[in-house]
Motif scaffolding. Structure first.
Motif, PDB file in Angstrom:
ATOM      1  N   ILE A   9       0.842  -1.194   0.000  1.00  0.00           N
ATOM      2  CA  ILE A   9       0.000   0.000   0.000  1.00  0.00           C
ATOM      3  C   ILE A   9       0.880   1.248   0.000  1.00  0.00           C
ATOM      4  O   ILE A   9       1.823   1.348   0.785  1.00  0.00           O
ATOM      5  CB  ILE A   9      -0.933   0.008   1.228  1.00  0.00           C
ATOM      6  CG1 ILE A   9      -1.838  -1.226   1.200  1.00  0.00           C
ATOM      7  CG2 ILE A   9      -1.761   1.296   1.280  1.00  0.00           C
ATOM      8  CD1 ILE A   9      -2.630  -1.431   2.471  1.00  0.00           C
TER       9      ILE A   9
ATOM     10  N   GLU B  97      -3.503   8.890  -1.287  1.00  0.00           N
ATOM     11  CA  GLU B  97      -4.739   9.075  -2.041  1.00  0.00           C
ATOM     12  C   GLU B  97      -5.029   7.841  -2.901  1.00  0.00           C
ATOM     13  O   GLU B  97      -4.111   7.161  -3.365  1.00  0.00           O
ATOM     14  CB  GLU B  97      -4.618  10.311  -2.923  1.00  0.00           C
ATOM     15  CG  GLU B  97      -4.463  11.621  -2.146  1.00  0.00           C
ATOM     16  CD  GLU B  97      -3.044  11.939  -1.697  1.00  0.00           C
ATOM     17  OE1 GLU B  97      -2.804  13.066  -1.252  1.00  0.00           O
ATOM     18  OE2 GLU B  97      -2.163  11.054  -1.775  1.00  0.00           O
ATOM     19  N   ASP B  98      -6.316   7.587  -3.146  1.00  0.00           N
ATOM     20  CA  ASP B  98      -6.733   6.381  -3.870  1.00  0.00           C
ATOM     21  C   ASP B  98      -6.039   6.236  -5.223  1.00  0.00           C
ATOM     22  O   ASP B  98      -5.704   5.120  -5.639  1.00  0.00           O
ATOM     23  CB  ASP B  98      -8.251   6.375  -4.082  1.00  0.00           C
ATOM     24  CG  ASP B  98      -9.021   6.092  -2.796  1.00  0.00           C
ATOM     25  OD1 ASP B  98      -8.398   5.637  -1.815  1.00  0.00           O
ATOM     26  OD2 ASP B  98     -10.246   6.326  -2.785  1.00  0.00           O
ATOM     27  N   TYR B  99      -5.838   7.335  -5.923  1.00  0.00           N
ATOM     28  CA  TYR B  99      -5.302   7.222  -7.281  1.00  0.00           C
ATOM     29  C   TYR B  99      -3.843   6.752  -7.317  1.00  0.00           C
ATOM     30  O   TYR B  99      -3.335   6.377  -8.376  1.00  0.00           O
ATOM     31  CB  TYR B  99      -5.460   8.537  -8.053  1.00  0.00           C
ATOM     32  CG  TYR B  99      -4.616   9.694  -7.564  1.00  0.00           C
ATOM     33  CD1 TYR B  99      -3.327   9.901  -8.055  1.00  0.00           C
ATOM     34  CD2 TYR B  99      -5.120  10.600  -6.636  1.00  0.00           C
ATOM     35  CE1 TYR B  99      -2.564  10.978  -7.627  1.00  0.00           C
ATOM     36  CE2 TYR B  99      -4.366  11.680  -6.202  1.00  0.00           C
ATOM     37  CZ  TYR B  99      -3.085  11.867  -6.700  1.00  0.00           C
ATOM     38  OH  TYR B  99      -2.333  12.923  -6.273  1.00  0.00           O
ATOM     39  N   HIS B 100      -3.173   6.744  -6.158  1.00  0.00           N
ATOM     40  CA  HIS B 100      -1.799   6.251  -6.108  1.00  0.00           C
ATOM     41  C   HIS B 100      -1.733   4.722  -5.939  1.00  0.00           C
ATOM     42  O   HIS B 100      -0.695   4.126  -6.219  1.00  0.00           O
ATOM     43  CB  HIS B 100      -1.039   6.894  -4.946  1.00  0.00           C
ATOM     44  CG  HIS B 100      -0.675   8.322  -5.173  1.00  0.00           C
ATOM     45  ND1 HIS B 100       0.120   8.736  -6.223  1.00  0.00           N
ATOM     46  CD2 HIS B 100      -1.002   9.448  -4.484  1.00  0.00           C
ATOM     47  CE1 HIS B 100       0.270  10.046  -6.168  1.00  0.00           C
ATOM     48  NE2 HIS B 100      -0.399  10.506  -5.127  1.00  0.00           N
ATOM     49  N   GLN B 101      -2.798   4.122  -5.478  1.00  0.00           N
ATOM     50  CA  GLN B 101      -2.769   2.692  -5.169  1.00  0.00           C
ATOM     51  C   GLN B 101      -2.745   1.852  -6.450  1.00  0.00           C
ATOM     52  O   GLN B 101      -3.506   2.102  -7.374  1.00  0.00           O
ATOM     53  CB  GLN B 101      -3.967   2.320  -4.292  1.00  0.00           C
ATOM     54  CG  GLN B 101      -4.134   3.189  -3.049  1.00  0.00           C
ATOM     55  CD  GLN B 101      -2.888   3.230  -2.160  1.00  0.00           C
ATOM     56  OE1 GLN B 101      -2.144   2.256  -2.061  1.00  0.00           O
ATOM     57  NE2 GLN B 101      -2.687   4.354  -1.482  1.00  0.00           N
TER      58      GLN B 101
ATOM     59  N   TYR C 284      -0.766   1.789  -8.816  1.00  0.00           N
ATOM     60  CA  TYR C 284      -0.635   2.667  -9.976  1.00  0.00           C
ATOM     61  C   TYR C 284       0.055   1.976 -11.146  1.00  0.00           C
ATOM     62  O   TYR C 284      -0.380   2.096 -12.296  1.00  0.00           O
ATOM     63  CB  TYR C 284       0.130   3.942  -9.603  1.00  0.00           C
ATOM     64  CG  TYR C 284      -0.057   5.051 -10.611  1.00  0.00           C
ATOM     65  CD1 TYR C 284      -1.085   5.971 -10.477  1.00  0.00           C
ATOM     66  CD2 TYR C 284       0.776   5.163 -11.730  1.00  0.00           C
ATOM     67  CE1 TYR C 284      -1.283   6.978 -11.408  1.00  0.00           C
ATOM     68  CE2 TYR C 284       0.595   6.161 -12.665  1.00  0.00           C
ATOM     69  CZ  TYR C 284      -0.436   7.066 -12.503  1.00  0.00           C
ATOM     70  OH  TYR C 284      -0.633   8.058 -13.431  1.00  0.00           O
TER      71      TYR C 284
END
Length: 220
Positions: free
Chosen positions: A70, A179-183, A185
Motif C-alpha cells: 500500500i 490518495e486512492d489514485y496512487h494505489q 498505480y
C-alpha cells in the motif's frame, strides 16, 4: 525602505523559528520509541521508503508471501500528509509503502534484502531523477530485533561496497495511506510514460538479480 527592512527581518525571524521547530519535531520522531503493529489474521506489516512509491509497491508485490503493498507517507512530524504537502519537503514525511505479508512464507529479514536489492543504496534524498527529502530512503523498525537486523545488513553492505549507505533507520510511528489514485498505480497504468520509463525497468532490474525462489511466478 526603512519599513521594508524591519519586515524582512521579521519574516526571517519567523522562518528561522519555524525551521527550528520543524527540526525539533523531526528529531522527536527519530528518537521516539517504536510502535509495533500487531499481527492480524496471521499477517504482519512492514514499512519502507525508497523513492517513488509506485515503484516500490510493484517491487514488493512481486515477492512470495507479500499479500499487498500500500502506498502512503511515513517518517514525518505532521498529521494527515498529502501528496501535495509531502512534495514540499517540509512535512518530514517520505513516500513509503506498507507491506502486508505472511511471516511464515517470507521473513522481515528477506524484506530488508528486497529493500536493499531494489534501489541505488548510496543515493541521498532520492532515487534516480526523483529527488528531494520526500523520496529519501528509510527503513522502519517496530522492535529491537528488527532494528538489529537492519543495522547488521546496512553495516555489511557498506563494508561490501566500501561506501556510505543512504538509508535512514527510523522507529515506526504511523503510516498514512496515500490518495486512492496512487494505489496499484503501476498495475492500473502500465502505459504511463513514467511507469514504462522508470517503474518497470526498476522492477525488472530487481527481479533479474534477486534469487528466483523468493519471487512469484506471475507478477503484474
Amino acid at each position: 525602505m526603512k519599513r521594508i527592512i524591519p519586515l524582512l527581518a521579521l519574516a526571517l525571524f519567523f522562518s528561522c523559528q519555524n525551521t527550528a521547530q520543524s527540526k525539533k519535531e523531526q528529531d522527536a520522531v527519530m528518537q521516539a520509541d517504536p510502535i509495533e503493529v500487531p499481527i492480524k489474521n496471521r499477517k504482519a506489516r512492514a514499512y519502507f521508503a525508497s523513492g517513488c512509491f509506485w515503484c516500490v509497491e510493484a517491487i514488493y508485490e512481486s515477492v512470495k508471501g507479500v499479500d499487498e503493498s500500500i502506498s502512503g507517507y511515513s517518517g514525518g512530524h505532521t498529521k494527515n500528509p498529502t501528496y501535495g504537502s509531502s512534495n514540499t519537503g517540509r512535512t518530514g514525511h517520505a513516500e513509503a509503502v506498507e507491506i502486508i505479508y505472511d511471516p511464515k512464507v517470507v521473513s522481515f529479514e528477506t524484506l530488508v534484502d528486497v529493500y536493499f536489492a531494489s534501489q541505488n543504496v548510496t543515493q541521498v534524498n532520492g532515487q534516480g531523477n526523483d529527488r528531494g527529502p520526500q523520496y529519501r530512503s528509510i527503513i522502519f523498525y517496530q522492535n529491537e530485533e528488527q532494528k538489529q537486523i537492519i543495522l547488521k545488513k546496512k553495516t555489511a553492505l557498506a563494508k561490501k561496497l566500501d561506501a556510505k549507505i543512504a538509508a535512514e533507520v527510523y522507529p515506526f510511528q504511523k503510516f498514512w495511506v496515500a490518495e486512492d489514485y496512487h494505489q496499484d498505480y503501476e498495475k492500473l497504468h502500465p502505459n504511463n510514460s513514467y511507469i514504462r520509463a522508470v517503474s518497470i525497468p526498476r522492477l525488472n532490474s530487481f527481479k533479474a538479480k534477486f534469487p528466483k525462489e523468493f519471487l512469484k511466478e506471475e507478477t503484474h
